[in-house]
Motif scaffolding. Structure first.
Motif, short mmCIF file in Angstrom:
data_model
loop_
_atom_site.label_atom_id
_atom_site.label_comp_id
_atom_site.label_asym_id
_atom_site.label_seq_id
_atom_site.Cartn_x
_atom_site.Cartn_y
_atom_site.Cartn_z
N MET A 5 2.69 7.37 34.74
CA MET A 5 2.04 7.53 33.43
C MET A 5 1.96 6.18 32.73
O MET A 5 2.97 5.49 32.59
N LYS A 6 0.77 5.80 32.34
CA LYS A 6 0.61 4.53 31.65
C LYS A 6 1.06 4.66 30.21
O LYS A 6 0.97 5.71 29.58
N HIS A 7 1.59 3.58 29.69
CA HIS A 7 2.00 3.54 28.29
C HIS A 7 1.08 2.58 27.53
O HIS A 7 0.41 1.73 28.12
N TYR A 8 1.10 2.73 26.24
CA TYR A 8 0.26 1.92 25.38
C TYR A 8 1.10 0.93 24.59
O TYR A 8 2.28 1.17 24.31
N GLU A 9 0.46 -0.16 24.24
CA GLU A 9 1.03 -1.09 23.27
C GLU A 9 0.18 -1.00 22.00
O GLU A 9 -1.04 -1.01 22.07
N VAL A 10 0.84 -0.88 20.89
CA VAL A 10 0.13 -0.71 19.63
C VAL A 10 0.54 -1.81 18.67
O VAL A 10 1.73 -1.97 18.36
N GLU A 11 -0.44 -2.58 18.22
CA GLU A 11 -0.17 -3.56 17.19
C GLU A 11 -0.82 -3.11 15.89
O GLU A 11 -1.94 -2.59 15.89
N ILE A 12 -0.09 -3.27 14.81
CA ILE A 12 -0.56 -2.83 13.50
C ILE A 12 -0.75 -4.06 12.62
O ILE A 12 0.20 -4.82 12.39
N LEU A 13 -1.98 -4.24 12.13
CA LEU A 13 -2.32 -5.39 11.31
C LEU A 13 -2.61 -4.94 9.89
O LEU A 13 -3.07 -3.81 9.66
N ARG A 67 -6.27 2.82 10.58
CA ARG A 67 -7.69 2.88 10.93
C ARG A 67 -7.96 2.05 12.18
O ARG A 67 -7.20 1.13 12.50
N LEU A 68 -9.07 2.34 12.83
CA LEU A 68 -9.50 1.54 13.97
C LEU A 68 -10.26 0.30 13.51
O LEU A 68 -10.34 -0.68 14.24
N ASP A 69 -10.80 0.37 12.30
CA ASP A 69 -11.55 -0.75 11.73
C ASP A 69 -11.02 -1.00 10.32
O ASP A 69 -10.69 -0.04 9.61
N PRO A 70 -10.89 -2.25 9.91
CA PRO A 70 -10.33 -2.54 8.58
C PRO A 70 -11.02 -1.80 7.44
O PRO A 70 -10.39 -1.44 6.46
N LYS A 71 -12.34 -1.56 7.57
CA LYS A 71 -13.08 -0.88 6.52
C LYS A 71 -13.51 0.52 6.94
O LYS A 71 -14.31 1.16 6.26
N GLY A 72 -12.94 1.00 8.05
CA GLY A 72 -13.31 2.32 8.54
C GLY A 72 -12.52 3.43 7.88
O GLY A 72 -11.74 3.22 6.95
N ARG A 73 -12.73 4.64 8.38
CA ARG A 73 -12.05 5.80 7.83
C ARG A 73 -10.63 5.90 8.38
O ARG A 73 -10.34 5.43 9.48
N TYR A 100 -5.30 -0.84 11.95
CA TYR A 100 -5.26 -1.56 10.67
C TYR A 100 -4.62 -0.68 9.60
O TYR A 100 -4.97 0.49 9.46
N PHE A 101 -3.73 -1.28 8.86
CA PHE A 101 -2.92 -0.54 7.89
C PHE A 101 -3.36 -0.84 6.46
O PHE A 101 -3.62 -1.99 6.09
N ALA A 144 -4.87 -4.55 6.90
CA ALA A 144 -6.33 -4.45 6.85
C ALA A 144 -6.96 -5.54 6.00
O ALA A 144 -8.13 -5.89 6.20
N LYS A 145 -6.23 -6.09 5.06
CA LYS A 145 -6.79 -7.11 4.18
C LYS A 145 -6.58 -8.52 4.72
O LYS A 145 -7.50 -9.33 4.77
N THR A 146 -5.35 -8.83 5.13
CA THR A 146 -5.02 -10.20 5.53
C THR A 146 -5.06 -10.43 7.03
O THR A 146 -5.00 -11.57 7.48
#
Length: 308
Positions: free
Chosen positions: A1-9, A51-57, A77-78, A11-13
């Motif tokens: 089973m593959k695992h994911y790496e998740v980075e959280i940025l 969000r998947l996009d800084p200005k997305g839903r 994006y947080f 959204a503004k900076t």
């Protein structure tokens, strides 16, 4: 089973706030929020918007990581939603205020109309009927909040409670001041002249309650399932044949009846403002239904049959 790496940025900076290693592919967004909270306790899950996009839903809590359009290294994006408060607390605060405020004016507590009228009730039957109707409405709302409503979102921004309370509490005080004023002149001295409007108010309140029960039964406890609401055996729900949000239709009808019964300008303004706001909500829900359900009944209007 593959695992994911998740980075959280941020959204503004675009600053990297967190890096999560070996995340299970079936992890939900809610799971990721919980992991994020461990490194940043000040941002509890309810405050987070990912969000998947800084200005997305914002992603939904129930969204699953492997179903998102991301690679094995996912970038989210947080945004900080600010301090949160539960919807139940908000509703209880909004509705308890008008109930108490109105009764203070009705019983003419000291310092409202002057010592001459302290604790002296009105001689007019309309005043008493108005108090009964107003109290019934907000007691009903409090009980529905505790025992009927199921909220798709557990919290809302804390700052909203001040705006909402100003609206409900302010209008309650304004209309109560005039209706319970010692110089208030009722629209009619005979009960048979105001009874139709009392009936209209009561009928619409029962209709509103019936719609809330029908909507509650569409969503099992603990679920966020969305279904098309349809009429049930309860005749009050047959309005679903013509409008998407009959609870708002009944709500507006209640306050129109109350406004005509009392012939009080603040009540009429409260009804108008409420109608405008509920129309906005109804149109939004109607568009959401049309977008989500391809087989949504085409004859329905948002709030007023065939018109709006």
């Amino acid at each position: 089973m593959k695992h994911y790496e998740v980075e959280i940025l941020d959204a503004k900076t675009r600053e990297k706030l967190c890096f999560l290693d070996k995340v299970e592919p079936n992890a939900t967004v809610a799971d990721i929020k919980s992991m994020f909270t461990k490194s940043h306790p000040e941002w509890y899950p309810a405050r987070q918007s990912l969000r998947l996009d800084p200005k997305g839903r914002s992603l939904k809590d129930e969204d699953i990581l492997q179903n998102l359009p991301v690679g094995t290294t996912a970038t989210l994006y947080f945004r900080d939603l600010g301090s949160q408060i539960s919807w139940v607390t908000v509703f209880l605060t909004e509705y308890a205020g008008p109930l108490v405020i109105y009764l203070l004016f009705y019983f003419r507590v000291p310092f409202i109309y002057g010592p001459k009228y302290d604790f002296i009730t009105s001689r007019h039957s309309v005043v008493h009927l108005a108090c009964i109707c107003h109290s019934f409405h907000y007691i009903k709302r409090l009980l529905e909040t505790l025992f009927v409503h199921r909220f798709s979102h557990g919290t809302m921004p804390l700052r909203n409670i001040f705006k909402n309370c100003m609206y409900y509490w302010g209008f309650a005080a304004w209309m109560a001041y005039y209706i319970n004023h010692p110089l208030y002149t009722p629209p009619g001295k005979c009960l048979h002249l105001i009874f139709p409007y009392v009936f209209c108010f009561t009928f619409c309140q029962l209709g509103n309650f019936s719609i809330h029960i029908a909507l509650r039964n569409l969503r099992p406890a603990g679920s966020k399932t969305r279904k098309i609401p349809f009429p049930t055996r309860n005749p009050f729900t047959w309005l679903f044949l013509l409008v998407s949000c009959p609870n708002y239709t009944y709500e507006v009808g209640s306050w129109i009846g109350f406004a005509i019964m009392t012939q009080c300008l603040p009540v009429a303004l409260f009804s108008l403002v409420g109608f405008i706001q509920m129309t906005i909500w109804a149109k939004g829900k109607h568009r959401s239904y049309l977008k989500e359900f391809k087989d949504y009944p085409p004859l329905r209007s948002p709030i007023i049959p065939f018109i709006l």
